[in-house]
Scaffold this active site. Sequence first.
Site, short mmCIF file in Angstrom:
data_model
loop_
_atom_site.label_atom_id
_atom_site.label_comp_id
_atom_site.label_asym_id
_atom_site.label_seq_id
_atom_site.Cartn_x
_atom_site.Cartn_y
_atom_site.Cartn_z
CG HIS A 120 -1.93 -1.16 1.13
ND1 HIS A 120 -2.59 -1.65 2.24
CD2 HIS A 120 -2.33 -1.93 0.10
CE1 HIS A 120 -3.36 -2.66 1.88
NE2 HIS A 120 -3.23 -2.86 0.59
CB CYS A 150 4.27 18.91 -8.86
SG CYS A 150 5.57 17.86 -9.55
N GLY A 192 -0.76 -9.48 12.83
CA GLY A 192 -1.36 -8.18 13.07
C GLY A 192 -2.22 -7.60 11.98
C1 BV8 Z 1 -8.39 -2.21 -5.13
C2 BV8 Z 1 -2.91 2.84 2.59
C3 BV8 Z 1 -8.97 -2.43 -7.45
C4 BV8 Z 1 -3.51 4.17 2.86
C5 BV8 Z 1 -4.72 1.20 2.68
C6 BV8 Z 1 -13.42 -7.18 -2.69
C7 BV8 Z 1 -14.41 -7.25 -1.77
C8 BV8 Z 1 -14.77 -6.10 -1.04
C9 BV8 Z 1 -14.11 -4.88 -1.22
C10 BV8 Z 1 -13.12 -4.83 -2.14
C11 BV8 Z 1 -12.79 -5.96 -2.88
N1 BV8 Z 1 -11.79 -5.60 -3.69
C12 BV8 Z 1 -11.50 -4.29 -3.51
C13 BV8 Z 1 -12.30 -3.81 -2.56
C14 BV8 Z 1 -12.29 -2.45 -2.07
C15 BV8 Z 1 -11.20 -2.20 -1.01
C16 BV8 Z 1 -11.41 -3.05 0.23
O1 BV8 Z 1 -10.79 -4.07 0.43
N2 BV8 Z 1 -12.29 -2.52 1.10
C17 BV8 Z 1 -12.50 -3.18 2.41
C18 BV8 Z 1 -12.69 -2.09 3.45
C19 BV8 Z 1 -13.68 -4.11 2.33
N3 BV8 Z 1 -9.87 -2.46 -1.56
C20 BV8 Z 1 -9.31 -1.47 -2.30
O2 BV8 Z 1 -9.87 -0.42 -2.55
C21 BV8 Z 1 -7.91 -1.74 -2.83
N4 BV8 Z 1 -7.84 -1.39 -4.23
O3 BV8 Z 1 -8.93 -3.26 -4.84
O4 BV8 Z 1 -8.29 -1.71 -6.43
C22 BV8 Z 1 -10.36 -1.96 -7.33
C23 BV8 Z 1 -10.61 -0.64 -7.65
C24 BV8 Z 1 -11.94 -0.20 -7.58
C25 BV8 Z 1 -12.98 -1.02 -7.11
C26 BV8 Z 1 -12.69 -2.35 -6.79
C27 BV8 Z 1 -11.36 -2.83 -6.90
C28 BV8 Z 1 -6.88 -0.82 -2.13
C29 BV8 Z 1 -6.77 -1.18 -0.69
C30 BV8 Z 1 -5.65 -0.37 -0.02
C31 BV8 Z 1 -6.18 0.83 0.73
N5 BV8 Z 1 -5.09 1.49 1.44
N6 BV8 Z 1 -3.67 1.80 3.30
C32 BV8 Z 1 -3.35 4.58 4.30
O5 BV8 Z 1 -2.69 3.86 5.05
O6 BV8 Z 1 -3.87 5.66 4.62
S1 BV8 Z 1 -5.59 -0.04 3.52
C33 BV8 Z 1 -5.18 0.17 5.21
O7 BV8 Z 1 -6.23 -0.43 5.93
C34 BV8 Z 1 -3.93 -0.55 5.65
O8 BV8 Z 1 -2.88 -0.48 4.72
C35 BV8 Z 1 -4.43 -1.98 5.84
O9 BV8 Z 1 -4.43 -2.66 4.63
C36 BV8 Z 1 -5.86 -1.77 6.24
C37 BV8 Z 1 -5.98 -1.92 7.70
O10 BV8 Z 1 -6.01 -3.30 7.94
P1 BV8 Z 1 -4.98 -3.93 9.02
O11 BV8 Z 1 -3.60 -3.55 8.67
O12 BV8 Z 1 -5.33 -5.36 9.11
O13 BV8 Z 1 -5.33 -3.14 10.37
P2 BV8 Z 1 -6.63 -3.29 11.29
O14 BV8 Z 1 -6.64 -2.09 12.19
O15 BV8 Z 1 -7.83 -3.59 10.46
O16 BV8 Z 1 -6.33 -4.59 12.18
C38 BV8 Z 1 -5.24 -4.58 13.08
C39 BV8 Z 1 -5.13 -5.99 13.60
O17 BV8 Z 1 -3.98 -6.05 14.45
C40 BV8 Z 1 -6.34 -6.43 14.43
O18 BV8 Z 1 -6.74 -7.72 14.01
C41 BV8 Z 1 -5.80 -6.45 15.86
O19 BV8 Z 1 -6.39 -7.47 16.63
C42 BV8 Z 1 -4.33 -6.74 15.62
N7 BV8 Z 1 -3.42 -6.27 16.68
C43 BV8 Z 1 -3.59 -5.23 17.53
N8 BV8 Z 1 -2.48 -5.10 18.33
C44 BV8 Z 1 -1.61 -6.09 17.96
C45 BV8 Z 1 -2.19 -6.82 16.90
N9 BV8 Z 1 -1.58 -7.86 16.30
C46 BV8 Z 1 -0.34 -8.20 16.77
N10 BV8 Z 1 0.29 -7.53 17.78
C47 BV8 Z 1 -0.31 -6.48 18.40
N11 BV8 Z 1 0.32 -5.85 19.39
#
Ligand code: BV8
Length: 250
Positions: A120, A150, A192
């Site tokens: 990402h 830019c 994570g």
């Molecule tokens: C795309 C950068 C083509 C920016 C990020 C299929 C089905 C449904 C939806 C979609 C699909 N395909 C595409 C989509 C849409 C979308 C998507 O997935 N939406 C989700 C919300 C359903 N995907 C996209 O848009 C992707 N592009 O597919 O392009 C396309 C185009 C148009 C239409 C369709 C397809 C682009 C996705 C990237 C977005 N950018 N980040 C920024 O950072 O600002 S995503 C961002 O959120 C992060 O990078 C990361 O990926 C995500 C967060 O998730 P996690 O990292 O898992 O973090 P989270 O807080 O959720 O969880 C933390 C975990 O850690 C927890 O489980 C917790 O228990 C645990 N934890 C806590 N403490 C600890 C720990 N673990 C270990 N140790 C600890 N101490």
Amino acid sequence: MKDLIHQAADILAHAHRLVVLTGAGISKESGIPTFREAQQGLWAQQDPQRLATMQGFLANPTLVWDWYQFRLRLVEQAQPNPGHRAIAELEQRLPHVEVITQNVDGLHVQAGSRRVLELHGNIRRFKCLRGHGGLTMADLAGQEATPPLCPHPGCQALVRPGVVWFGENLDYRILNQAVADSEACDVMLIVGTSGVVQPAASLPYRAWNARARIIEVNPQPSELTDLAHVYLAGPAGVVLPQVLAVMSEQ
Ligand code: BV8
């Protein structure tokens, strides 16, 4: 838990090609809030669809720019934690290790991991809306405007963070490499991530389909826990060093 730590250590010790897939959780112990943890999570205060999308940026460039500058300051103050360092250590001990991260904080490389795919993007890099990439804050220094413009001669387009926003395609070279590595690994270590965001969350299924052994480290079960052969319920910065300590005994 002790027995599970030994099982994970045994699987890792025999890994020929290890892929480590990480999310925001591995940086939590470095002081960077995760995305989905309701109370503390960054997203709890902000609507991701408003901030991490091109539509959000075009609707309010200054709001989005300032939010990323806030997160950049958090990242600049952060240091890799024992979880990041344990993963870098695995690269020293095992024949082939690839880190695939959703994080934009650059802490894996800072911890010493050399083979890192940033799915990402990276919050320390910038590009303009006309595609001039590889910009750093140094290139933008001295500009009052937020977002800055830019610096390329005659361009003056708005500058944005070098991250992948929702609705944007990932860099196909990086995604193709991540897919190939996930399908070629014999062990995948998931650390994570809630396993919600695509296409990152589909990579463990590719590993699973390739008969890889799957280990997950997360204090809470995630969307991927059903795939795990060994699930270690704890913080990465505590659990991963324990696994490496057992590997040293074996
Ligand atoms: C795309 C950068 C083509 C920016 C990020 C299929 C089905 C449904 C939806 C979609 C699909 N395909 C595409 C989509 C849409 C979308 C998507 O997935 N939406 C989700 C919300 C359903 N995907 C996209 O848009 C992707 N592009 O597919 O392009 C396309 C185009 C148009 C239409 C369709 C397809 C682009 C996705 C990237 C977005 N950018 N980040 C920024 O950072 O600002 S995503 C961002 O959120 C992060 O990078 C990361 O990926 C995500 C967060 O998730 P996690 O990292 O898992 O973090 P989270 O807080 O959720 O969880 C933390 C975990 O850690 C927890 O489980 C917790 O228990 C645990 N934890 C806590 N403490 C600890 C720990 N673990 C270990 N140790 C600890 N101490």
